[in-house]
Design an enzyme around this catalytic site. Structure first.
Site, PDB file in Angstrom:
ATOM      1  N   HIS A  19       2.197  16.343  74.540  1.00 38.50           N
ATOM      2  CA  HIS A  19       3.377  16.498  75.399  1.00 38.50           C
ATOM      3  C   HIS A  19       3.026  16.156  76.855  1.00 38.50           C
ATOM      4  O   HIS A  19       3.776  15.471  77.545  1.00 38.50           O
ATOM      5  CB  HIS A  19       3.873  17.947  75.382  1.00 38.50           C
ATOM      6  CG  HIS A  19       4.332  18.449  74.047  1.00 38.50           C
ATOM      7  ND1 HIS A  19       3.618  19.374  73.335  1.00 38.50           N
ATOM      8  CD2 HIS A  19       5.442  18.172  73.313  1.00 38.50           C
ATOM      9  CE1 HIS A  19       4.263  19.669  72.213  1.00 38.50           C
ATOM     10  NE2 HIS A  19       5.367  18.938  72.160  1.00 38.50           N
ATOM     11  N   LYS A  50       4.062   9.761  67.807  1.00 37.65           N
ATOM     12  CA  LYS A  50       3.703  10.715  66.749  1.00 37.65           C
ATOM     13  C   LYS A  50       4.904  10.852  65.805  1.00 37.65           C
ATOM     14  O   LYS A  50       4.767  10.959  64.603  1.00 37.65           O
ATOM     15  CB  LYS A  50       3.361  12.049  67.409  1.00 37.65           C
ATOM     16  CG  LYS A  50       3.487  13.253  66.526  1.00 37.65           C
ATOM     17  CD  LYS A  50       2.183  13.530  65.860  1.00 37.65           C
ATOM     18  CE  LYS A  50       2.215  14.626  64.836  1.00 37.65           C
ATOM     19  NZ  LYS A  50       3.291  15.563  64.863  1.00 37.65           N
TER      20      LYS A  50
HETATM   21  P1  AMP Z   1       8.174  18.250  69.935  1.00 31.54           P
HETATM   22  O1  AMP Z   1       7.943  19.369  70.905  1.00 31.54           O
HETATM   23  O2  AMP Z   1       7.333  18.303  68.728  1.00 31.54           O
HETATM   24  O3  AMP Z   1       9.643  18.014  69.667  1.00 31.54           O
HETATM   25  O4  AMP Z   1       7.687  16.959  70.687  1.00 31.54           O
HETATM   26  C1  AMP Z   1       8.227  16.581  71.932  1.00 31.54           C
HETATM   27  C2  AMP Z   1       7.797  15.171  72.225  1.00 31.54           C
HETATM   28  O5  AMP Z   1       6.372  15.111  72.306  1.00 31.54           O
HETATM   29  C3  AMP Z   1       8.234  14.189  71.136  1.00 31.54           C
HETATM   30  O6  AMP Z   1       8.669  12.992  71.748  1.00 31.54           O
HETATM   31  C4  AMP Z   1       6.969  13.999  70.351  1.00 31.54           C
HETATM   32  O7  AMP Z   1       6.892  12.764  69.698  1.00 31.54           O
HETATM   33  C5  AMP Z   1       5.929  14.085  71.456  1.00 31.54           C
HETATM   34  N1  AMP Z   1       4.617  14.396  70.885  1.00 31.54           N
HETATM   35  C6  AMP Z   1       4.308  15.450  70.086  1.00 31.54           C
HETATM   36  N2  AMP Z   1       3.014  15.383  69.700  1.00 31.54           N
HETATM   37  C7  AMP Z   1       2.515  14.256  70.258  1.00 31.54           C
HETATM   38  C8  AMP Z   1       1.241  13.617  70.217  1.00 31.54           C
HETATM   39  N3  AMP Z   1       0.226  14.109  69.531  1.00 31.54           N
HETATM   40  N4  AMP Z   1       1.082  12.465  70.908  1.00 31.54           N
HETATM   41  C9  AMP Z   1       2.109  11.935  71.606  1.00 31.54           C
HETATM   42  N5  AMP Z   1       3.332  12.481  71.678  1.00 31.54           N
HETATM   43  C10 AMP Z   1       3.534  13.631  71.024  1.00 31.54           C
END
Ligand code: AMP
Length: 290
Positions: free
Chosen positions: A47, A159
């Site tokens: 994030h 991801k």
């Molecule tokens: P989430 O909190 O899981 O909804 O993720 C929020 C954002 O962070 C989304 O755009 C995800 O794709 C991104 N994200 C989560 N994990 C990763 C990671 N390991 N590498 C890059 N982006 C990430």
């Protein structure tokens, strides 16, 4: 003197309701060029990489933390989703974010959201059939947040490769004046893609989990002498050799249409994506093969 100035420019507002957010938003300069990073919290360096990119490219950055109920098709998963907003804010404070928006459900959904989105068939494979309604829920929350935050750019991680593609599609389709910026996957040192859900793994599952990415890397080798279907099968067999892991699906798709390919020459860019259970936790990962 210098210290006071430094603290002033780094002030980060935490808005816990829509009206608090609107007040904070009004305090931004009129012509702000806003970068936006929507998240569900339990933040990690994946994030933070998105946040840092936004801060480096935007006059102001807004991060939202909202565990969106409409994108969960499994109640247990929603209830178990890790939540620690205070810790998240500590992490964000170091990055230069201007506003952290932590809305309540009633701020995002003052009434039931019944909108059905055209996803261009990009949800036909991958997570689509395995999580019915998931991407429509993502579209509901993302459009609602875009209406509130009005960003120039929004940052999403690869991801969730299918998610970025679907968001790019409906943003274009609905003429939202927002540029979608895809960002590379951030991994742990052992290759496991960083994820909020990793904290739910037992220590034995955590030890087993890097086997997923290691196998995806092998696929890049196997593609030299096997068809996409054979590679997908081999990946599945290899991951499942570990007794703590169980693949739900492994697919090899055209990175633009997100439809499975049967030959390597069928598409300009090809992605392998998978979902794997380390029960009850479900992990997803993907890799560019071409
Ligand atoms: P989430 O909190 O899981 O909804 O993720 C929020 C954002 O962070 C989304 O755009 C995800 O794709 C991104 N994200 C989560 N994990 C990763 C990671 N390991 N590498 C890059 N982006 C990430």
């Amino acid at each position: 003197m210098q210290k006071i100035f430094f603290e002033t420019i780094r002030k980060m507002i935490i808005a816990k309701t829509l009206s608090e957010f609107e007040a904070a938003y009004r305090s931004l300069p009129r012509k702000s060029d806003i970068g936006f990073v929507p998240t569900m919290g339990a933040l990690h360096q994946g994030h933070i990489s998105l946040v840092k990119k936004s801060v480096s490219e935007s006059s102001h950055t807004i991060v939202s933390i909202f565990v969106n109920p409409t994108q969960f098709n499994n109640r247990q998963d929603l209830e178990n989703y890790p939540r620690h907003p205070e810790q998240d804010c500590v992490l964000l404070k170091e990055t230069g974010v201007d506003i952290v928006f932590i809305p309540r459900t009633e701020d995002i959904y003052p009434e039931e959201d019944n909108r059905i989105f055209d996803l261009g068939g990009l949800d036909r494979y991958g997570e689509g059939p395995r999580r019915p309604g998931h991407f429509n829920g993502v579209a509901q929350v993302v459009t609602r947040l875009f209406d509130i935050v009005k960003p120039a750019r929004a940052y999403f991680g690869e991801k969730d490769f299918q998610q970025v593609a679907i968001i790019s599609y409906f943003v274009k389709n609905l003429n939202y004046p927002v540029r979608i910026v895809p960002c590379p996957i951030v991994r742990e040192e052992d290759g496991l893609a960083k994820s909020s859900r990793n904290t739910l793994l037992t220590s034995r599952q955590r030890e087993a989990a890097p086997h997923i990415y290691k196998t995806l890397c092998l696929a890049a080798e196997w593609m030299k002498e096997s068809t996409p279907q054979q590679v997908a099968e081999k990946v599945k067999t290899e991951i499942d050799k570990n007794p703590l892991l169980e693949t739900e699906y492994v697919e090899i798709v055209n990175a633009e249409t997100l439809q499975p390919v049967s030959g390597w020459d069928e598409a300009r860019h090809i992605r392998l994506w998978c979902a794997v259970y380390a029960r009850p936790v479900r992990l997803i990962d993907n890799i560019q093969l071409k």
